[in-house]
Design a protein around this motif. Structure first.
Motif, PDB file in Angstrom:
ATOM      1  N   TYR A 130       8.224  34.327 -42.306  1.00 54.73           N
ATOM      2  CA  TYR A 130       8.622  32.941 -42.523  1.00 54.73           C
ATOM      3  C   TYR A 130      10.103  32.909 -42.863  1.00 54.73           C
ATOM      4  O   TYR A 130      10.559  33.673 -43.732  1.00 54.73           O
ATOM      5  CB  TYR A 130       7.787  32.337 -43.660  1.00 54.73           C
ATOM      6  CG  TYR A 130       7.794  30.843 -43.684  1.00 54.73           C
ATOM      7  CD1 TYR A 130       6.983  30.099 -42.827  1.00 54.73           C
ATOM      8  CD2 TYR A 130       8.628  30.164 -44.562  1.00 54.73           C
ATOM      9  CE1 TYR A 130       6.997  28.718 -42.857  1.00 54.73           C
ATOM     10  CE2 TYR A 130       8.647  28.780 -44.598  1.00 54.73           C
ATOM     11  CZ  TYR A 130       7.827  28.062 -43.737  1.00 54.73           C
ATOM     12  OH  TYR A 130       7.859  26.701 -43.763  1.00 54.73           O
ATOM     13  N   LEU A 131      10.846  32.065 -42.189  1.00 53.07           N
ATOM     14  CA  LEU A 131      12.280  31.918 -42.427  1.00 53.07           C
ATOM     15  C   LEU A 131      12.521  31.222 -43.761  1.00 53.07           C
ATOM     16  O   LEU A 131      11.890  30.201 -44.059  1.00 53.07           O
ATOM     17  CB  LEU A 131      12.899  31.094 -41.298  1.00 53.07           C
ATOM     18  CG  LEU A 131      14.404  30.912 -41.338  1.00 53.07           C
ATOM     19  CD1 LEU A 131      15.119  32.216 -41.018  1.00 53.07           C
ATOM     20  CD2 LEU A 131      14.819  29.845 -40.341  1.00 53.07           C
ATOM     21  N   ILE A 132      13.413  31.807 -44.562  1.00 55.96           N
ATOM     22  CA  ILE A 132      13.728  31.235 -45.879  1.00 55.96           C
ATOM     23  C   ILE A 132      15.227  31.027 -46.025  1.00 55.96           C
ATOM     24  O   ILE A 132      16.029  31.677 -45.350  1.00 55.96           O
ATOM     25  CB  ILE A 132      13.242  32.141 -47.035  1.00 55.96           C
ATOM     26  CG1 ILE A 132      13.958  33.506 -46.990  1.00 55.96           C
ATOM     27  CG2 ILE A 132      11.734  32.282 -47.027  1.00 55.96           C
ATOM     28  CD1 ILE A 132      13.942  34.267 -48.282  1.00 55.96           C
ATOM     29  N   ASP A 133      15.568  30.125 -46.918  1.00 60.94           N
ATOM     30  CA  ASP A 133      16.928  30.007 -47.415  1.00 60.94           C
ATOM     31  C   ASP A 133      16.980  30.932 -48.628  1.00 60.94           C
ATOM     32  O   ASP A 133      16.291  30.688 -49.625  1.00 60.94           O
ATOM     33  CB  ASP A 133      17.209  28.555 -47.811  1.00 60.94           C
ATOM     34  CG  ASP A 133      18.552  28.379 -48.458  1.00 60.94           C
ATOM     35  OD1 ASP A 133      18.741  28.848 -49.601  1.00 60.94           O
ATOM     36  OD2 ASP A 133      19.418  27.756 -47.819  1.00 60.94           O
ATOM     37  N   ARG A 134      17.753  32.006 -48.552  1.00 55.95           N
ATOM     38  CA  ARG A 134      17.741  33.038 -49.590  1.00 55.95           C
ATOM     39  C   ARG A 134      18.033  32.469 -50.973  1.00 55.95           C
ATOM     40  O   ARG A 134      17.332  32.778 -51.942  1.00 55.95           O
ATOM     41  CB  ARG A 134      18.739  34.145 -49.261  1.00 55.95           C
ATOM     42  CG  ARG A 134      18.672  35.287 -50.256  1.00 55.95           C
ATOM     43  CD  ARG A 134      19.767  36.325 -50.018  1.00 55.95           C
ATOM     44  NE  ARG A 134      19.597  37.466 -50.885  1.00 55.95           N
ATOM     45  CZ  ARG A 134      19.867  37.480 -52.191  1.00 55.95           C
ATOM     46  NH1 ARG A 134      20.309  36.401 -52.797  1.00 55.95           N
ATOM     47  NH2 ARG A 134      19.682  38.565 -52.918  1.00 55.95           N
ATOM     48  N   GLU A 135      19.041  31.634 -51.087  1.00 57.62           N
ATOM     49  CA  GLU A 135      19.432  31.102 -52.392  1.00 57.62           C
ATOM     50  C   GLU A 135      18.295  30.285 -53.012  1.00 57.62           C
ATOM     51  O   GLU A 135      17.959  30.452 -54.185  1.00 57.62           O
ATOM     52  CB  GLU A 135      20.684  30.233 -52.237  1.00 57.62           C
ATOM     53  CG  GLU A 135      21.258  29.745 -53.545  1.00 57.62           C
ATOM     54  CD  GLU A 135      22.549  28.954 -53.334  1.00 57.62           C
ATOM     55  OE1 GLU A 135      22.665  27.884 -53.959  1.00 57.62           O
ATOM     56  OE2 GLU A 135      23.405  29.404 -52.561  1.00 57.62           O
ATOM     57  N   ARG A 136      17.689  29.431 -52.234  1.00 58.29           N
ATOM     58  CA  ARG A 136      16.583  28.599 -52.729  1.00 58.29           C
ATOM     59  C   ARG A 136      15.384  29.469 -53.123  1.00 58.29           C
ATOM     60  O   ARG A 136      14.733  29.245 -54.142  1.00 58.29           O
ATOM     61  CB  ARG A 136      16.187  27.591 -51.647  1.00 58.29           C
ATOM     62  CG  ARG A 136      15.396  26.427 -52.191  1.00 58.29           C
ATOM     63  CD  ARG A 136      15.155  25.342 -51.176  1.00 58.29           C
ATOM     64  NE  ARG A 136      16.237  25.227 -50.203  1.00 58.29           N
ATOM     65  CZ  ARG A 136      16.097  24.782 -48.974  1.00 58.29           C
ATOM     66  NH1 ARG A 136      14.930  24.401 -48.543  1.00 58.29           N
ATOM     67  NH2 ARG A 136      17.114  24.713 -48.153  1.00 58.29           N
ATOM     68  N   PHE A 137      15.097  30.483 -52.300  1.00 62.51           N
ATOM     69  CA  PHE A 137      13.967  31.368 -52.556  1.00 62.51           C
ATOM     70  C   PHE A 137      14.167  32.138 -53.868  1.00 62.51           C
ATOM     71  O   PHE A 137      13.263  32.216 -54.696  1.00 62.51           O
ATOM     72  CB  PHE A 137      13.816  32.340 -51.377  1.00 62.51           C
ATOM     73  CG  PHE A 137      12.579  33.180 -51.431  1.00 62.51           C
ATOM     74  CD1 PHE A 137      11.400  32.745 -50.847  1.00 62.51           C
ATOM     75  CD2 PHE A 137      12.588  34.424 -52.058  1.00 62.51           C
ATOM     76  CE1 PHE A 137      10.253  33.537 -50.893  1.00 62.51           C
ATOM     77  CE2 PHE A 137      11.454  35.211 -52.105  1.00 62.51           C
ATOM     78  CZ  PHE A 137      10.285  34.763 -51.519  1.00 62.51           C
ATOM     79  N   VAL A 138      15.368  32.690 -54.056  1.00 58.55           N
ATOM     80  CA  VAL A 138      15.663  33.449 -55.268  1.00 58.55           C
ATOM     81  C   VAL A 138      15.593  32.543 -56.496  1.00 58.55           C
ATOM     82  O   VAL A 138      15.069  32.937 -57.546  1.00 58.55           O
ATOM     83  CB  VAL A 138      17.033  34.158 -55.154  1.00 58.55           C
ATOM     84  CG1 VAL A 138      17.486  34.728 -56.490  1.00 58.55           C
ATOM     85  CG2 VAL A 138      16.965  35.258 -54.103  1.00 58.55           C
ATOM     86  N   LYS A 139      16.085  31.333 -56.361  1.00 59.56           N
ATOM     87  CA  LYS A 139      16.040  30.383 -57.480  1.00 59.56           C
ATOM     88  C   LYS A 139      14.593  30.119 -57.911  1.00 59.56           C
ATOM     89  O   LYS A 139      14.269  30.145 -59.093  1.00 59.56           O
ATOM     90  CB  LYS A 139      16.723  29.068 -57.082  1.00 59.56           C
ATOM     91  CG  LYS A 139      16.763  28.046 -58.189  1.00 59.56           C
ATOM     92  CD  LYS A 139      17.462  26.774 -57.721  1.00 59.56           C
ATOM     93  CE  LYS A 139      17.444  25.711 -58.802  1.00 59.56           C
ATOM     94  NZ  LYS A 139      18.065  24.456 -58.349  1.00 59.56           N
TER      95      LYS A 139
END
Length: 142
Positions: free
Chosen positions: A122-131
């Motif tokens: 699944y494609l993620i936005d890294r910054e949002r995911f880490v947050k």
């Protein structure tokens, strides 16, 4: 995600199996694993399949801002591979549905096919995911 990320992308990756990727190395804390044969561990095999899928689509992402995470794996580990052999992994993107990606995966060790199956990412936005992950960790510490 670039619009060139589509079904049909094929990627091949090779990796020589070191002793550090065998069953006893999977969980050194486990006495049960320590007694098992020194062959390529299924847990490390799954990681190798994920790695090949990540490499296959890397050119099609806005890296490192966009990344993918594994969400489902459906493979059989069909043959044992001792350290020293080279495993060749072939992955094919079979479906791109928005941010959901499905791959066919296969690997062999030059003597046997060691796995076949599918893997979903699944494609993620890294910054949002880490947050979100940090918020989850903090919520369990209170």
């Amino acid at each position: 995600m670039k619009n060139t990320l589509k079904a049909g992308i094929v990627y091949t990756f090779q990796f020589r199996i070191p002793h550090s990727k065998t069953v006893p190395a999977l969980y050194p804390e486990s006495p049960e694993f320590q007694e098992m044969p020194e062959v390529f561990a299924t847990g490390f095999l799954v990681g190798l399949l994920e790695w090949a899928c990540i490499k296959a689509i890397h050119p099609y992402l806005d890296w490192p801002h966009e990344q993918t995470v594994g969400t489902h794996i459906n493979v059989s580990h069909l043959a044992a591979t001792p350290p020293g052999l080279v495993v060749t992994v072939k992955v094919t993107v079979v479906k791109v549905d928005g941010r959901h990606l499905i791959f066919e995966v296969e690997a062999h060790d030059s003597l046997d096919i060691i796995t076949k199956g599918t893997h979903e990412r699944y494609l993620i936005d890294r910054e949002r995911f880490v947050k979100r992950a940090k918020q989850k960790a903090q919520s369990t510490n209170t």
